[in-house]
Design a protein around this motif. Structure first.
Motif: not given
Ligand code: ADP
Ligand code: DP6
Ligand code: CO
Length: 323
Positions: A46-56, A81-87
């Motif tokens: 079981e894996t949880s994922v959250m993208f966060d701009e604040q994370l280094k 890359q697929k989602a076009n995000i950087t977080a």
């Protein structure tokens, strides 16, 4: 984008009956041959994922402890890359399967991560795209997107290499009994083992040719509901894979004395009329393929020799899903 919603996915492990053992493209993880597996109900991640701009940096917690894991960040890079995000992302994962013991934790790990991370990144991938994505983390993971019997068609490029489920008749009766011989860290990862075999085993071309035949035989046995041929072909294909390892340079071997002991017990039971067969992956643990009605007899026999706590019964498991 600030912090995104957390998504949690569960994916079950799969055990290959026709093995994937070698890549024709290491970066894209394209296999040398197609393979076929059974997804299991008993073992999952079981894996949880959250993208966060604040994370280094990406932060990965496995079973409660922080791990440095470049494979995870490389994989998340593909998702970004697929989602076009950087977080960067926070990933929390729990294995309900012994890690690194050849019970295919990388399969459930990357199938769960592909589903949770793609969702958290705002992507809505269909099953085929999910399977292709999971493949980029660990080849066997592309099969854990589906439940039951699953074929990974080798394909020729990123678009064409993905898994799909194999129809099994309602009365196709199958169970798998895992005998946990050791959960020690394995000496040679699947990735390193198969690479060495491709590069050095003089038998490798024969493996590729012969495995295509085994796959055809197995699929035919499934469609005819012929359990004996199904078991026989699976066992033989596994032994051919282990023979490759012994023919590599330097040669290596995942089997332990107790693996051989268990294999002999299965052969003995078979000679006594119990229809059971074995398969082993990149580790010493033995998985016994059998019909449900024979589970108790096999469990009793293995428990006598190895102790009840080492014997784990599994059946066909479900597709990867969000929870
Ligand atoms: P296995 O036979 O268990 O699949 P592999 O050598 O293919 O063995 O893969 C083991 C690797 O899978 C571990 O080194 C670890 O990096 C990775 N792994 C295992 N569990 C997880 C998880 N829950 N999330 C991410 N990666 C994991
Ligand atoms: C013996 O999928 O773990 O279990 O693609 O390098 O991550 P990578 O390897 P992995 O290899 C699995 C090998 C196997 C056979 C199989 O599952 O088909
Ligand atoms: Co693996």
């Amino acid at each position: 984008m600030n912090a995104t919603t957390t998504y949690t996915a569960r994916a079950h492990t799969n055990i290959a009956l026709i093995k994937y053992w070698g890549k024709k493209d290491e970066k894209l993880i394209l296999p040398m041959n197609s393979s076929l597996s059974l997804t299991l109900d008993r073992f999952y991640t079981e894996t949880s994922v959250m993208f966060d701009e604040q994370l280094k940096d990406d932060l990965f917690l496995l079973d409660g402890s922080k791990e440095k894991n470049d494979k995870i960040s490389n994989f998340l890079e593909i998702v970004r890359q697929k989602a076009n995000i950087t977080a960067k992302a926070k990933i929390i994962s729990k294995n309900h399967v012994p890690s690194t013991a050849g019970l295919a934790s990388s399969a459930s790990a990357y199938a769960a991560l592909a589903l949770a991370a793609s969702k958290a990144a705002g992507l809505n991938l269909d099953k085929k795209e999910l399977s292709r994505l999971a493949r980029r983390g660990s080849g066997s993971a592309c099969r854990s997107i589906y439940g039951g019997l699953v074929e990974w068609q080798e394909g020729i490029d990123d678009q064409t290499s993905f898994a799909h489920p194999i129809e099994m008749s309602r009365d196709f009766d199958i169970a798998m009994i895992a005998l946990v011989i050791s959960t020690d860290f394995k000496k040679i990862s699947s990735r390193a083992g198969m690479k060495r075999v491709v590069e050095t085993s003089p038998y490798y071309p024969a493996w590729v040719q012969n495995t295509a035949k085994d796959l055809r035989k197995l699929k035919q046995a499934i469609s005819k509901n012929d359990f004996e041929t199904f078991g026989e072909v699976s066992e033989e294909n596994a032994m051919k894979m282990h023979a490759l390892n012994m023919s590599a340079h330097p040669h290596f071997n995942y089997l332990e004395p107790d693996s051989i002991k268990a294999m002999k017990i299965v052969e003995k039971l078979r000679s006594q009329g119990v229809s059971c067969y074995y398969t082993l992956d990149a580790g010493p643990n033995v998985k016994v393929i059998c019909r449900r009605k024979d589970i108790q007899a096999i469990v009793d026999r293995l428990s006598d020799s190895f102790g009840q706590e080492k014997v784990l019964v599994a059946g066909p498991g479900p597709a990867a899903h969000l929870i």
